[in-house]
Write a protein that holds these residues in place. Structure first.
Motif, PDB file in Angstrom:
ATOM      1  N   ARG A 612      90.311 -28.302  52.090  1.00 23.45           N
ATOM      2  CA  ARG A 612      91.321 -28.259  51.013  1.00 23.45           C
ATOM      3  C   ARG A 612      91.304 -26.901  50.319  1.00 23.45           C
ATOM      4  O   ARG A 612      92.339 -26.343  50.007  1.00 23.45           O
ATOM      5  CB  ARG A 612      91.045 -29.365  49.987  1.00 23.45           C
ATOM      6  CG  ARG A 612      91.700 -30.680  50.363  1.00 23.45           C
ATOM      7  CD  ARG A 612      92.158 -31.478  49.147  1.00 23.45           C
ATOM      8  NE  ARG A 612      91.141 -31.597  48.141  1.00 23.45           N
ATOM      9  CZ  ARG A 612      90.114 -32.454  48.187  1.00 23.45           C
ATOM     10  NH1 ARG A 612      89.971 -33.238  49.237  1.00 23.45           N
ATOM     11  NH2 ARG A 612      89.252 -32.528  47.210  1.00 23.45           N
ATOM     12  N   LEU A 613      90.102 -26.381  50.109  1.00 22.89           N
ATOM     13  CA  LEU A 613      90.002 -25.077  49.436  1.00 22.89           C
ATOM     14  C   LEU A 613      90.712 -24.005  50.237  1.00 22.89           C
ATOM     15  O   LEU A 613      91.440 -23.178  49.694  1.00 22.89           O
ATOM     16  CB  LEU A 613      88.536 -24.675  49.307  1.00 22.89           C
ATOM     17  CG  LEU A 613      87.824 -24.945  48.001  1.00 22.89           C
ATOM     18  CD1 LEU A 613      86.491 -24.245  47.999  1.00 22.89           C
ATOM     19  CD2 LEU A 613      88.636 -24.502  46.789  1.00 22.89           C
ATOM     20  N   GLN A 614      90.472 -24.031  51.521  1.00 23.28           N
ATOM     21  CA  GLN A 614      91.087 -23.014  52.363  1.00 23.28           C
ATOM     22  C   GLN A 614      92.600 -23.098  52.308  1.00 23.28           C
ATOM     23  O   GLN A 614      93.280 -22.091  52.322  1.00 23.28           O
ATOM     24  CB  GLN A 614      90.611 -23.178  53.797  1.00 23.28           C
ATOM     25  CG  GLN A 614      89.364 -22.352  54.042  1.00 23.28           C
ATOM     26  CD  GLN A 614      89.027 -22.298  55.506  1.00 23.28           C
ATOM     27  OE1 GLN A 614      89.007 -23.334  56.166  1.00 23.28           O
ATOM     28  NE2 GLN A 614      88.790 -21.117  56.005  1.00 23.28           N
ATOM     29  N   LYS A 615      93.120 -24.322  52.212  1.00 22.05           N
ATOM     30  CA  LYS A 615      94.578 -24.479  52.167  1.00 22.05           C
ATOM     31  C   LYS A 615      95.120 -24.110  50.793  1.00 22.05           C
ATOM     32  O   LYS A 615      96.200 -23.562  50.670  1.00 22.05           O
ATOM     33  CB  LYS A 615      94.958 -25.913  52.519  1.00 22.05           C
ATOM     34  CG  LYS A 615      94.858 -26.141  54.011  1.00 22.05           C
ATOM     35  CD  LYS A 615      95.342 -27.521  54.393  1.00 22.05           C
ATOM     36  CE  LYS A 615      94.986 -27.787  55.845  1.00 22.05           C
ATOM     37  NZ  LYS A 615      94.712 -29.180  56.125  1.00 22.05           N
ATOM     38  N   ILE A 620      90.861 -16.893  49.482  1.00 22.30           N
ATOM     39  CA  ILE A 620      89.482 -17.378  49.370  1.00 22.30           C
ATOM     40  C   ILE A 620      88.585 -16.773  50.464  1.00 22.30           C
ATOM     41  O   ILE A 620      89.017 -16.575  51.586  1.00 22.30           O
ATOM     42  CB  ILE A 620      89.472 -18.918  49.425  1.00 22.30           C
ATOM     43  CG1 ILE A 620      88.245 -19.432  48.704  1.00 22.30           C
ATOM     44  CG2 ILE A 620      89.536 -19.464  50.828  1.00 22.30           C
ATOM     45  CD1 ILE A 620      88.461 -20.799  48.142  1.00 22.30           C
ATOM     46  N   GLU A 621      87.366 -16.440  50.062  1.00 18.75           N
ATOM     47  CA  GLU A 621      86.386 -15.972  51.058  1.00 18.75           C
ATOM     48  C   GLU A 621      85.381 -17.094  51.246  1.00 18.75           C
ATOM     49  O   GLU A 621      84.956 -17.699  50.277  1.00 18.75           O
ATOM     50  CB  GLU A 621      85.624 -14.741  50.547  1.00 18.75           C
ATOM     51  CG  GLU A 621      86.470 -13.518  50.381  1.00 18.75           C
ATOM     52  CD  GLU A 621      85.718 -12.396  49.663  1.00 18.75           C
ATOM     53  OE1 GLU A 621      84.479 -12.326  49.784  1.00 18.75           O
ATOM     54  OE2 GLU A 621      86.399 -11.622  48.982  1.00 18.75           O
ATOM     55  N   MET A 622      84.988 -17.354  52.476  1.00 22.20           N
ATOM     56  CA  MET A 622      84.001 -18.413  52.737  1.00 22.20           C
ATOM     57  C   MET A 622      82.683 -17.759  53.123  1.00 22.20           C
ATOM     58  O   MET A 622      82.458 -17.459  54.303  1.00 22.20           O
ATOM     59  CB  MET A 622      84.494 -19.310  53.874  1.00 22.20           C
ATOM     60  CG  MET A 622      85.520 -20.291  53.438  1.00 22.20           C
ATOM     61  SD  MET A 622      84.783 -21.615  52.454  1.00 22.20           S
ATOM     62  CE  MET A 622      86.216 -22.648  52.282  1.00 22.20           C
ATOM     63  N   HIS A 623      81.845 -17.505  52.143  1.00 26.72           N
ATOM     64  CA  HIS A 623      80.567 -16.879  52.455  1.00 26.72           C
ATOM     65  C   HIS A 623      79.652 -17.893  53.136  1.00 26.72           C
ATOM     66  O   HIS A 623      79.565 -19.037  52.691  1.00 26.72           O
ATOM     67  CB  HIS A 623      79.885 -16.363  51.184  1.00 26.72           C
ATOM     68  CG  HIS A 623      80.701 -15.319  50.467  1.00 26.72           C
ATOM     69  ND1 HIS A 623      80.300 -14.738  49.284  1.00 26.72           N
ATOM     70  CD2 HIS A 623      81.888 -14.754  50.772  1.00 26.72           C
ATOM     71  CE1 HIS A 623      81.213 -13.864  48.895  1.00 26.72           C
ATOM     72  NE2 HIS A 623      82.195 -13.868  49.781  1.00 26.72           N
TER      73      HIS A 623
END
Ligand code: PLP
Length: 653
Positions: A612-615, A620-623
């Motif tokens: 959901r965050l990515q959408k 957004i960066e996903m470390h």
């Protein structure tokens, strides 16, 4: 810049006061007066307090012990304590009648008083000399001075760094411009540990030790250590000092990722405390007080509690009762004050963590005072501090070639905070209020108040807001956070600190000027006049509660693991990672809070949240996720590794 410094002389004996003022002023006019000291009077305690609050150029208070208790007055010892509590950086000298006076003062206010004079030994010349010496001591920069001295006298270097004081750049057709860009002094001062007169950061006994002692006094610590690898490393050093593998640690899940890295390195067993969340603005608040106190109560075997105060958004805990509760259980308290290093120098921001009783405070002096990036301080007030152990851990993380310009900048930043911090912070507070009012007047942007920022569950927790950090609600402007940041930068050359999907955050510091405030206001006013249609902003997906820690984060992290795709071939959540144990720390940024830590069980809510965050947010960066040809992968324990850990008794499932 014209230097002006004042000594406030406080007495209700008018005759004595006027004689003392003219005596001291006459000496100041006659003798060399490099600090441009002048003398002003207060006749009552109330007058003294008002002057100390309004005049940031007062450096020293000379207090007549004879000050009588009256309606508008206070006994001298009480006034001394109040002055010290209000502006601890002020020097305080007390004029005494006799030894009895001195004994009384020492009993009541010795920590607040820097020195004594005797009233009947009238020696304006001597008093002036001592006041000058006091200012010289407070404003000294032992390391910076020695660095300048060395740079001015050094001729040829036969040591590192290889650019040899910048000579390597100078005549190069390719990189000579870097010499100009970096500047002669900075390059000449980029020296190596081969210069003994500059002391050693890894074993300080000379000018670095002196500079650290001055910092300790300024920040109210027993000891202060300069760190040239930021607060990121400072947190890890303290963790490794206090925690052995398997030791229990209580931590705010909202802590900076360096804290979570410290958990891996130290081998500690973390008890994560969920932070409160303001989903309307995407802002993470403190851990609710009751949750904290309950965790302290339930984990008397914990060695350490670490909290962040204030947060990036300026929210700060009501620390004293929390620290007291931890201490009752014998738990040491570390407070990450990365964003709050200036707080000691203005009462509007206090108490600092150390004043509230913390054992350790880490501060990014570079973030909010005037040190260079990476320059931080570690302050220690732990009564059981093991200096040897700390030194071993500090040296494990420190470079053997520290950047001397960074150390000098810490020395200078401390001097500035002590000598003019109050005055500058007073100005910063005014500018912050002005900017608040102006932004609110645009109609399209609104600065959020404490009540807006606070998640409901911490509304009664005594949390306060640092007013120099402005979180601006942009929903009515019609701009998205990304678009607004872009417009501010591209059209007005203005870079903001950070954003969420519905806010931007502005950071005011002692370097903020009125012109800068008006340029930002001007830009926001113009943008607000574009009258875009307000956007409907979704809510931030709610971060799942902590699932379960199945093994030490260190044990999971050091396994090789296997990498599983987050999505299946149709772009839907891949069920393969479900029920597996994560090996890495997965931190979506923003908001910057780990969704998974090494050793944590992966659940369907967590996977759904990541998707959901990515959408929800493009930028957004996903470390912590591995990437392979545009595909995101999660590193998890293999079945064999899991079995092995279980066989060694290291799994808690
Ligand atoms: C709360 C907190 N702690 C520590 C750090 C790390 O500080 P530094 O950049 O000095 O390494 C940060 C950086 O943003 C932070 O926000």
């Amino acid at each position: 810049m014209i230097l002006t410094n004042r000594v406030l002389v406080v007495s209700d004996d008018d005759r004595w006061l006027s004689e003392t003022l003219s005596g001291l002023s006459a000496v100041a006019n006659r003798l060399p007066n490099p600090y441009q000291l002048s003398f002003i009077a207060a006749h009552t305690a109330a007058e003294a307090q008002a002057l100390i609050a309004s005049d940031g150029e007062i450096q020293i208070v000379l207090l007549d012990k004879q000050l009588q208790e009256g309606e508008a007055s206070l006994p001298a010892a009480q006034l001394a304590n109040q002055i010290n509590a209000y502006r601890p950086e002020l020097s305080l000298y007390v004029l005494l009648l006799d030894e009895d006076d001195r004994a009384l003062l020492e009993d009541l206010a010795s920590h607040a008083v820097d020195g004594y004079f005797y009233r009947d030994e009238v020696d304006f010349h001597g008093w002036f000399r001592i006041l000058m010496a006091e200012l010289a001591e407070k404003s000294a920069t032992p390391f910076y001075d020695r660095l300048k001295q060395y740079v001015s006298m050094a001729k040829d270097s036969w040591h590192t760094p290889g650019h040899s004081g910048g000579d390597a750049f100078k005549n190069s057709p390719w990189v000579a411009d870097f010499h100009e860009f970096a500047g002669e002094s900075m390059l000449r001062a980029d020296l190596s540990v081969s210069v003994p007169m500059l002391d050693s950061l890894l074993h300080p006994t000379g000018v670095i030790a002196e500079a650290q002692q001055l910092a300790a006094k300024a920040f109210g610590a027993r000891r202060t250590y300069f760190a040239t690898n930021g607060t990121s490393t400072s947190n890890k050093v303290i963790f490794q000092t206090l925690l052995s593998p398997g030791d229990k640690l209580l931590l705010d899940r909202n802590c900076h990722k360096s804290v979570h890295h410290g958990v891996i390195l130290s081998g500690a067993w973390p008890v994560y405390l969920d932070s409160s969340i303001n989903t309307q603005y995407g802002i993470f608040g403190p851990v609710p007080k009751q949750r904290l106190l309950a965790a302290i109560e339930a984990n008397p075997d914990a060695k350490v509690l670490i909290l962040t105060s204030c947060t990036y958004d300026g929210l700060r805990y009501d620390l004293p009762p929390i620290i007291a509760a931890a201490h009752r259980q014998g738990i040491k308290v570390i407070v990450d004050e990365a964003w709050y290093g200036f707080a000691r120098f203005h009462p509007a921001f206090r108490p600092t963590a150390l004043e509230a009783g913390a054992d350790y405070a880490t501060q990014s002096t570079h973030k909010v005072l005037s040190a260079f990036s990476q320059a931080s301080m570690i302050h220690v007030n732990d009564p059981e501090f093991d200096a040897h152990l700390f030194r071993e851990n500090f040296n494990m993380h420190a470079s053997t070639s520290p950047q001397y310009n960074l150390i000098a900048s810490l020395d200078v930043a401390r001097k500035q905070a002590v000598m003019e911090g109050y005055r500058l912070l007073e100005r910063t507070l005014k500018l912050a209020q002005e900017l608040r009012d102006k932004i609110n007047a645009t109609g399209a942007f609104r600065v959020l108040e404490l009540a807006d920022l606070l998640p409901a569950e911490v509304a009664a927790d005594g949390i306060r807001l640092d007013p120099t950090k402005l979180t601006v609600d942009i929903t009515l402007s019609g701009y998205s956070a990304d678009e607004l940041q872009h417009a501010l930068f591209e059209r007005y050359n203005i870079q903001v600190e950070k954003s969420t999907f519905s806010t931007i955050t502005l950071l005011l510091t002692i370097g903020t000027t009125r012109s800068k405030v008006s340029r930002l206001y001007d830009a926001m006013l113009r943008l607000s006049k574009e009258k875009r249609l307000p956007r409907t902003v979704g809510r931030m997906p709610e971060i799942p509660h902590f699932s379960k820690l199945c093994c030490l984060p260190r044990d999971a992290f050091y396994e090789a693991g296997e990498r599983l795709p987050l999505l299946d071939e149709d772009g839907r959540a891949n069920p393969a990672p479900l029920g597996r144990i994560c090996c890495d720390q997965i931190v979506p940024y923003p908001p910057g809070i780990p969704v998974l830590v090494p050793g944590q069980l992966i659940t369907d809510t967590i996977l759904a949240y990541l998707l959901r965050l990515q959408k929800a947010q493009r930028s957004i960066e996903m470390h912590g996720l591995a990437e392979d040809g545009g595909e995101f992968l999660l590193r998890v324990l293999t079945e064999a590794e899991r079995v092995q850990l279980a066989e060694r008794g290291l799994l808690r499932e």
